[in-house]
Design a protein around this motif. Structure first.
Motif, PDB file in Angstrom:
ATOM      1  N   PRO A   1     -16.721 -36.322 -38.001  1.00  0.00           N
ATOM      2  CA  PRO A   1     -17.751 -36.318 -39.038  1.00  0.00           C
ATOM      3  C   PRO A   1     -19.012 -36.992 -38.487  1.00  0.00           C
ATOM      4  CG  PRO A   1     -16.026 -37.929 -39.550  1.00  0.00           C
ATOM      5  CD  PRO A   1     -15.653 -37.278 -38.264  1.00  0.00           C
ATOM      6  N   LEU A   2     -20.145 -36.328 -38.662  1.00  0.00           N
ATOM      7  CA  LEU A   2     -21.408 -36.848 -38.134  1.00  0.00           C
ATOM      8  C   LEU A   2     -22.517 -36.689 -39.161  1.00  0.00           C
ATOM      9  CD1 LEU A   2     -21.394 -35.107 -34.621  1.00  0.00           C
ATOM     10  CD2 LEU A   2     -20.682 -37.445 -35.130  1.00  0.00           C
ATOM     11  N   THR A   3     -23.454 -37.617 -39.134  1.00  0.00           N
ATOM     12  CA  THR A   3     -24.676 -37.416 -39.905  1.00  0.00           C
ATOM     13  C   THR A   3     -25.523 -36.403 -39.143  1.00  0.00           C
ATOM     14  OG1 THR A   3     -25.828 -39.232 -38.818  1.00  0.00           O
ATOM     15  CG2 THR A   3     -24.632 -39.761 -40.847  1.00  0.00           C
ATOM     16  N   TYR A   4     -26.435 -35.775 -39.851  1.00  0.00           N
ATOM     17  CA  TYR A   4     -27.268 -34.762 -39.198  1.00  0.00           C
ATOM     18  C   TYR A   4     -28.662 -34.791 -39.786  1.00  0.00           C
ATOM     19  CZ  TYR A   4     -26.551 -31.925 -43.397  1.00  0.00           C
ATOM     20  OH  TYR A   4     -26.532 -31.473 -44.701  1.00  0.00           O
ATOM     21  N   LEU A   5     -29.556 -34.108 -39.095  1.00  0.00           N
ATOM     22  CA  LEU A   5     -30.926 -33.913 -39.559  1.00  0.00           C
ATOM     23  C   LEU A   5     -31.190 -32.423 -39.564  1.00  0.00           C
ATOM     24  CD1 LEU A   5     -33.806 -35.033 -40.223  1.00  0.00           C
ATOM     25  CD2 LEU A   5     -34.255 -34.897 -37.760  1.00  0.00           C
ATOM     26  N   LEU A   6     -31.588 -31.917 -40.707  1.00  0.00           N
ATOM     27  CA  LEU A   6     -32.019 -30.527 -40.821  1.00  0.00           C
ATOM     28  C   LEU A   6     -33.537 -30.563 -40.857  1.00  0.00           C
ATOM     29  CD1 LEU A   6     -31.048 -27.613 -41.114  1.00  0.00           C
ATOM     30  CD2 LEU A   6     -31.068 -27.926 -43.584  1.00  0.00           C
ATOM     31  N   ASP A   7     -34.157 -30.055 -39.812  1.00  0.00           N
ATOM     32  CA  ASP A   7     -35.606 -30.095 -39.668  1.00  0.00           C
ATOM     33  C   ASP A   7     -36.100 -28.657 -39.626  1.00  0.00           C
ATOM     34  OD1 ASP A   7     -38.089 -31.398 -39.374  1.00  0.00           O
ATOM     35  OD2 ASP A   7     -37.992 -31.232 -37.193  1.00  0.00           O
ATOM     36  N   ASP A   8     -36.710 -28.217 -40.724  1.00  0.00           N
ATOM     37  CA  ASP A   8     -37.047 -26.816 -40.926  1.00  0.00           C
ATOM     38  C   ASP A   8     -35.750 -26.015 -40.817  1.00  0.00           C
ATOM     39  OD1 ASP A   8     -39.819 -27.155 -41.428  1.00  0.00           O
ATOM     40  OD2 ASP A   8     -40.209 -27.272 -39.282  1.00  0.00           O
ATOM     41  N   GLU A   9     -35.657 -25.140 -39.852  1.00  0.00           N
ATOM     42  CA  GLU A   9     -34.457 -24.314 -39.693  1.00  0.00           C
ATOM     43  C   GLU A   9     -33.522 -24.846 -38.606  1.00  0.00           C
ATOM     44  OE1 GLU A   9     -33.725 -21.481 -41.594  1.00  0.00           O
ATOM     45  OE2 GLU A   9     -35.393 -22.232 -42.781  1.00  0.00           O
ATOM     46  N   ARG A  10     -33.846 -25.995 -38.051  1.00  0.00           N
ATOM     47  CA  ARG A  10     -33.077 -26.529 -36.924  1.00  0.00           C
ATOM     48  C   ARG A  10     -32.151 -27.657 -37.370  1.00  0.00           C
ATOM     49  NH1 ARG A  10     -37.235 -27.704 -32.263  1.00  0.00           N
ATOM     50  NH2 ARG A  10     -35.379 -27.556 -30.949  1.00  0.00           N
ATOM     51  N   LEU A  11     -30.947 -27.680 -36.781  1.00  0.00           N
ATOM     52  CA  LEU A  11     -29.906 -28.643 -37.135  1.00  0.00           C
ATOM     53  C   LEU A  11     -29.633 -29.546 -35.926  1.00  0.00           C
ATOM     54  CD1 LEU A  11     -27.694 -29.523 -39.189  1.00  0.00           C
ATOM     55  CD2 LEU A  11     -26.249 -27.736 -38.186  1.00  0.00           C
ATOM     56  N   PHE A  12     -29.765 -30.868 -36.142  1.00  0.00           N
ATOM     57  CA  PHE A  12     -29.611 -31.829 -35.054  1.00  0.00           C
ATOM     58  C   PHE A  12     -28.563 -32.878 -35.377  1.00  0.00           C
ATOM     59  CE2 PHE A  12     -34.019 -30.401 -34.991  1.00  0.00           C
ATOM     60  CZ  PHE A  12     -34.166 -29.993 -33.672  1.00  0.00           C
ATOM     61  N   VAL A  13     -27.844 -33.321 -34.338  1.00  0.00           N
ATOM     62  CA  VAL A  13     -26.964 -34.478 -34.420  1.00  0.00           C
ATOM     63  C   VAL A  13     -27.378 -35.442 -33.316  1.00  0.00           C
ATOM     64  CG1 VAL A  13     -25.027 -33.320 -35.547  1.00  0.00           C
ATOM     65  CG2 VAL A  13     -25.158 -33.344 -33.040  1.00  0.00           C
ATOM     66  N   PHE A  14     -26.971 -36.693 -33.472  1.00  0.00           N
ATOM     67  CA  PHE A  14     -27.432 -37.755 -32.588  1.00  0.00           C
ATOM     68  C   PHE A  14     -26.239 -38.551 -32.088  1.00  0.00           C
ATOM     69  CE2 PHE A  14     -30.404 -36.565 -35.794  1.00  0.00           C
ATOM     70  CZ  PHE A  14     -31.579 -36.356 -35.096  1.00  0.00           C
ATOM     71  N   ALA A  15     -26.148 -38.724 -30.783  1.00  0.00           N
ATOM     72  CA  ALA A  15     -25.022 -39.437 -30.183  1.00  0.00           C
ATOM     73  C   ALA A  15     -25.291 -40.940 -30.177  1.00  0.00           C
ATOM     74  CB  ALA A  15     -24.746 -38.907 -28.778  1.00  0.00           C
ATOM     75  N   ALA A  16     -25.563 -41.487 -31.343  1.00  0.00           N
ATOM     76  CA  ALA A  16     -25.950 -42.895 -31.473  1.00  0.00           C
ATOM     77  C   ALA A  16     -24.775 -43.844 -31.232  1.00  0.00           C
ATOM     78  CB  ALA A  16     -26.550 -43.147 -32.848  1.00  0.00           C
ATOM     79  N   TYR A  17     -23.604 -43.487 -31.726  1.00  0.00           N
ATOM     80  CA  TYR A  17     -22.385 -44.290 -31.556  1.00  0.00           C
ATOM     81  C   TYR A  17     -22.607 -45.730 -31.984  1.00  0.00           C
ATOM     82  CZ  TYR A  17     -17.752 -44.869 -29.376  1.00  0.00           C
ATOM     83  OH  TYR A  17     -16.414 -45.083 -29.126  1.00  0.00           O
ATOM     84  N   GLY A  18     -23.371 -45.892 -33.076  1.00  0.00           N
ATOM     85  CA  GLY A  18     -23.622 -47.224 -33.613  1.00  0.00           C
ATOM     86  C   GLY A  18     -24.418 -48.126 -32.691  1.00  0.00           C
ATOM     87  N   GLY A  19     -25.097 -47.538 -31.709  1.00  0.00           N
ATOM     88  CA  GLY A  19     -25.864 -48.334 -30.758  1.00  0.00           C
ATOM     89  C   GLY A  19     -25.020 -48.879 -29.618  1.00  0.00           C
ATOM     90  N   SER A  20     -23.817 -48.342 -29.440  1.00  0.00           N
ATOM     91  CA  SER A  20     -22.938 -48.765 -28.337  1.00  0.00           C
ATOM     92  C   SER A  20     -23.598 -48.486 -26.986  1.00  0.00           C
ATOM     93  CB  SER A  20     -21.614 -48.009 -28.401  1.00  0.00           C
ATOM     94  OG  SER A  20     -20.906 -48.371 -29.553  1.00  0.00           O
TER      95      SER A  20
END
Length: 138
Positions: A45-64
């Motif tokens: 399960p990941l948070t995401y950003l929908l920016d216009d028609e584009r879907l992004f996820v971020f490998a933040a890993y809580g800042g690890s």
């Protein structure tokens, strides 16, 4: 962590993509990758950003200090499956780099302020990944 993720996945699927608790109102998707070493399907399960028609996820890993396993999986096997609400689709994971990466991550920090905290906690550049639908536009 695995039991925790399993609970989120179960709740996500039972409620059409909605999850309560600390994720109440947070946009979540399920990313299904193929294990880089095992070849087995992995669901995150990941948070995401929908920016216009584009879907992004971020490998933040809580800042690890290291990238999450799911990131290594999609680098090795960029063909992924996505569950977004009640919709399921196939996608190709595309790493976004350079100035475009920086602009998209800045947008993510505006929408989800916690993302800025993750960036402050690590020395690595948090990867930004676009999930590009293989059969239609987002």
């Amino acid at each position: 962590m695995n039991d925790w993720n399993q609970q989120i996945i179960k709740e996500f699927r039972a409620n059409g993509g909605k999850v309560g608790g600390s994720f109440e109102g947070v946009p979540l998707l399920l990313l299904i990758t193929t294990g880089a070493k095992s070849g087995q399907k992995r669901i995150n399960p990941l948070t995401y950003l929908l920016d216009d028609e584009r879907l992004f996820v971020f490998a933040a890993y809580g800042g690890s200090p290291t990238n999450p396993d799911w990131y290594h999986n999609l680098v090795a096997h960029p063909q992924v499956s996505v569950e977004l609400g009640t919709e399921q689709f196939e996608a190709t994971a595309v790493l976004i780099e350079g100035e475009e990466r920086d602009q998209i991550y800045a947008r993510e920090t505006q929408v989800h302020p916690g993302a800025a905290e993750y960036e402050k906690k690590t020395t690595r550049k948090i990867p930004v990944v676009e999930l590009v639908r293989r059969n239609s536009s987002c």
